[in-house]
Design a protein around this motif. Structure first.
Motif, PDB file in Angstrom:
ATOM      1  N   LYS A   1      30.441 -10.789 -16.216  1.00 50.88           N
ATOM      2  CA  LYS A   1      30.807 -10.852 -17.634  1.00 50.88           C
ATOM      3  C   LYS A   1      29.950 -11.881 -18.367  1.00 50.88           C
ATOM      4  CE  LYS A   1      35.600  -9.489 -16.921  1.00 50.88           C
ATOM      5  NZ  LYS A   1      36.986  -9.933 -16.888  1.00 50.88           N
ATOM      6  N   ASN A   2      29.544 -12.929 -17.674  1.00 52.14           N
ATOM      7  CA  ASN A   2      28.748 -13.984 -18.297  1.00 52.14           C
ATOM      8  C   ASN A   2      27.257 -13.657 -18.360  1.00 52.14           C
ATOM      9  OD1 ASN A   2      30.960 -15.601 -18.822  1.00 52.14           O
ATOM     10  ND2 ASN A   2      30.832 -16.640 -16.835  1.00 52.14           N
ATOM     11  N   VAL A   3      26.817 -12.629 -17.629  1.00 47.87           N
ATOM     12  CA  VAL A   3      25.396 -12.276 -17.627  1.00 47.87           C
ATOM     13  C   VAL A   3      24.945 -11.899 -19.032  1.00 47.87           C
ATOM     14  CG1 VAL A   3      23.700 -10.568 -16.819  1.00 47.87           C
ATOM     15  CG2 VAL A   3      25.272 -11.622 -15.198  1.00 47.87           C
ATOM     16  N   ASP A   4      25.735 -11.074 -19.702  1.00 49.71           N
ATOM     17  CA  ASP A   4      25.362 -10.654 -21.061  1.00 49.71           C
ATOM     18  C   ASP A   4      25.241 -11.872 -21.970  1.00 49.71           C
ATOM     19  OD1 ASP A   4      25.314  -8.010 -20.298  1.00 49.71           O
ATOM     20  OD2 ASP A   4      27.365  -7.592 -20.980  1.00 49.71           O
ATOM     21  N   ASN A   5      26.225 -12.776 -21.904  1.00 49.41           N
ATOM     22  CA  ASN A   5      26.172 -13.990 -22.726  1.00 49.41           C
ATOM     23  C   ASN A   5      24.970 -14.850 -22.358  1.00 49.41           C
ATOM     24  OD1 ASN A   5      28.484 -13.318 -24.112  1.00 49.41           O
ATOM     25  ND2 ASN A   5      29.836 -14.487 -22.755  1.00 49.41           N
ATOM     26  N   ALA A   6      24.647 -14.938 -21.090  1.00 51.86           N
ATOM     27  CA  ALA A   6      23.512 -15.741 -20.635  1.00 51.86           C
ATOM     28  C   ALA A   6      22.207 -15.143 -21.156  1.00 51.86           C
ATOM     29  CB  ALA A   6      23.493 -15.818 -19.113  1.00 51.86           C
ATOM     30  N   ILE A   7      22.081 -13.838 -21.120  1.00 53.62           N
ATOM     31  CA  ILE A   7      20.857 -13.178 -21.609  1.00 53.62           C
ATOM     32  C   ILE A   7      20.686 -13.435 -23.103  1.00 53.62           C
ATOM     33  CG2 ILE A   7      19.769 -10.938 -22.026  1.00 53.62           C
ATOM     34  CD1 ILE A   7      20.955 -10.027 -19.334  1.00 53.62           C
TER      35      ILE A   7
END
Length: 102
Positions: A88-94
């Protein structure tokens, strides 16, 4: 008379010796029987103790196996949870990386 008295004493000594020998033999037989019985009881106690120890160990191993499985399942659940949160945090990290790179 003296000869007769000596014969009586000798005869009595012989009888007492036979009684003593018989009593000693009976005592030896009793001791032997007691030792055999004690040896049998000891062997039986050791056998029973070994059987009980095996049952105790098997119960302990079963409990330990259950606990290990519970810990493994909890670890798998935790890993799946961390993976889910990470995905779930990958999108925010990108998005943040792209914003920082601009």
């Amino acid at each position: 008379m003296e000869h007769s008295l000596l014969d009586q004493i000798s005869k009595k000594e012989s009888e007492l010796k036979q009684e003593c020998d018989l009593a000693c033999k009976e005592a030896e037989d009793l001791i032997h029987d007691a030792r055999v019985k004690a040896r049998g009881q000891l062997e039986e106690a050791e056998k029973k103790g070994a059987e009980e120890a095996l049952v105790f160990m098997q119960k302990g191993m079963a409990e330990l196996s259950f606990q290990v499985e519970e810990i493994r399942k909890a670890g798998e659940r935790e890993a799946a949870d961390v993976l889910s949160r990470g995905e779930k945090n990958v999108d925010n990290a990108i998005i943040r990386i792209v914003e920082k790179a601009r």
